[in-house]
Write a protein that holds these residues in place. Sequence first.
Motif, PDB file in Angstrom:
ATOM      1  N   GLU A   1       0.887  -8.482   0.220  1.00  0.00           N
ATOM      2  CA  GLU A   1       0.235  -7.457  -0.407  1.00  0.00           C
ATOM      3  C   GLU A   1      -1.267  -7.347   0.000  1.00  0.00           C
ATOM      4  O   GLU A   1      -1.833  -8.338   0.515  1.00  0.00           O
ATOM      5  CB  GLU A   1       0.146  -7.695  -2.094  1.00  0.00           C
ATOM      6  CG  GLU A   1       1.611  -7.837  -2.560  1.00  0.00           C
ATOM      7  CD  GLU A   1       1.988  -9.234  -2.781  1.00  0.00           C
ATOM      8  OE1 GLU A   1       2.697  -9.412  -3.755  1.00  0.00           O
ATOM      9  OE2 GLU A   1       1.606 -10.172  -2.251  1.00  0.00           O
TER      10      GLU A   1
ATOM     11  N   ARG B   1      -5.719   1.760  -3.729  1.00  0.00           N
ATOM     12  CA  ARG B   1      -4.298   1.662  -3.025  1.00  0.00           C
ATOM     13  C   ARG B   1      -3.910   0.446  -2.668  1.00  0.00           C
ATOM     14  O   ARG B   1      -4.525  -0.214  -1.706  1.00  0.00           O
ATOM     15  CB  ARG B   1      -4.478   2.647  -1.815  1.00  0.00           C
ATOM     16  CG  ARG B   1      -3.188   2.694  -0.836  1.00  0.00           C
ATOM     17  CD  ARG B   1      -3.489   3.717   0.429  1.00  0.00           C
ATOM     18  NE  ARG B   1      -3.769   4.762   0.150  1.00  0.00           N
ATOM     19  CZ  ARG B   1      -2.899   5.961   0.046  1.00  0.00           C
ATOM     20  NH1 ARG B   1      -1.836   5.805   0.498  1.00  0.00           N
ATOM     21  NH2 ARG B   1      -3.364   7.296   0.234  1.00  0.00           N
TER      22      ARG B   1
ATOM     23  N   SER C   1      -0.899  -2.009  -0.747  1.00  0.00           N
ATOM     24  CA  SER C   1      -0.347  -1.798   0.536  1.00  0.00           C
ATOM     25  C   SER C   1       0.890  -3.337   0.414  1.00  0.00           C
ATOM     26  O   SER C   1       0.312  -4.244  -0.098  1.00  0.00           O
ATOM     27  CB  SER C   1      -0.667  -1.938   1.782  1.00  0.00           C
ATOM     28  OG  SER C   1      -1.415  -0.664   1.703  1.00  0.00           O
ATOM     29  N   CYS C   2       1.702  -3.012   0.720  1.00  0.00           N
ATOM     30  CA  CYS C   2       2.869  -4.183   0.793  1.00  0.00           C
ATOM     31  C   CYS C   2       3.496  -4.048   2.296  1.00  0.00           C
ATOM     32  O   CYS C   2       3.987  -3.054   2.676  1.00  0.00           O
ATOM     33  CB  CYS C   2       3.937  -4.139  -0.285  1.00  0.00           C
ATOM     34  SG  CYS C   2       5.003  -5.342  -0.014  1.00  0.00           S
TER      35      CYS C   2
ATOM     36  N   ARG D   1       7.395   4.915   0.566  1.00  0.00           N
ATOM     37  CA  ARG D   1       7.500   3.805   1.487  1.00  0.00           C
ATOM     38  C   ARG D   1       7.564   4.462   2.615  1.00  0.00           C
ATOM     39  O   ARG D   1       7.808   5.534   3.018  1.00  0.00           O
ATOM     40  CB  ARG D   1       8.677   2.966   1.084  1.00  0.00           C
ATOM     41  CG  ARG D   1       9.888   3.933   0.989  1.00  0.00           C
ATOM     42  CD  ARG D   1      11.170   2.947   0.639  1.00  0.00           C
ATOM     43  NE  ARG D   1      11.484   1.959   1.405  1.00  0.00           N
ATOM     44  CZ  ARG D   1      12.306   0.772   1.005  1.00  0.00           C
ATOM     45  NH1 ARG D   1      12.694   0.640  -0.335  1.00  0.00           N
ATOM     46  NH2 ARG D   1      12.441   0.055   1.625  1.00  0.00           N
TER      47      ARG D   1
ATOM     48  N   ALA E   1       6.947  -0.729   5.308  1.00  0.00           N
ATOM     49  CA  ALA E   1       5.496  -0.795   4.355  1.00  0.00           C
ATOM     50  C   ALA E   1       5.970   0.240   3.004  1.00  0.00           C
ATOM     51  O   ALA E   1       6.555   0.922   3.106  1.00  0.00           O
ATOM     52  CB  ALA E   1       4.357  -0.235   5.164  1.00  0.00           C
TER      53      ALA E   1
ATOM     54  N   THR F   1       3.498   1.374  -0.347  1.00  0.00           N
ATOM     55  CA  THR F   1       2.358   1.774  -0.806  1.00  0.00           C
ATOM     56  C   THR F   1       2.261   2.308  -2.328  1.00  0.00           C
ATOM     57  O   THR F   1       3.204   3.034  -2.798  1.00  0.00           O
ATOM     58  CB  THR F   1       1.364   2.891  -0.105  1.00  0.00           C
ATOM     59  OG1 THR F   1       1.163   2.428   1.304  1.00  0.00           O
ATOM     60  CG2 THR F   1       0.000   3.181  -0.440  1.00  0.00           C
TER      61      THR F   1
END
Length: 123
Positions: free
Chosen positions: A6, A19, A21-22, A72, A78, A80
């Motif tokens: 993350e 925001r 993100s992953c 995604r 990814a 979000t």
Amino acid sequence: QAQLVESGGGLVQAGGSLRLSCAASLRTFATYAVGWLRQAPGKEREFVAAISGSGSNTDYADSVKGRFTISRDNAKRAVTLQMNSLKPEDTGVYYCAARWGAGNPTPSNFNCRGQGTQVTVAS
């Protein structure tokens, strides 16, 4: 090797946006539903939002509906989480979690989870 990482947490004033993100290193990323869980100080970990493997279905906790949006990009592996109109009660550690097959990742049901990123919303 971490499978979910993350980023994007931080400190923001109430009413602001963040925001998250992953980034995933899962080989068959599109076969996993991915979601966000959070844990506030002194509270149980809870479900926030999730998105199906194809991206066609999303689900949100009632407390974040209309304010958070999950999306995604399977080509980039990814996910979000766009968080708007943040409130102090959104403060906590946010975890990206993935669950293979059908069903949302939940605090008690996931295949892998990241280390978390801190979100702090000041009043």
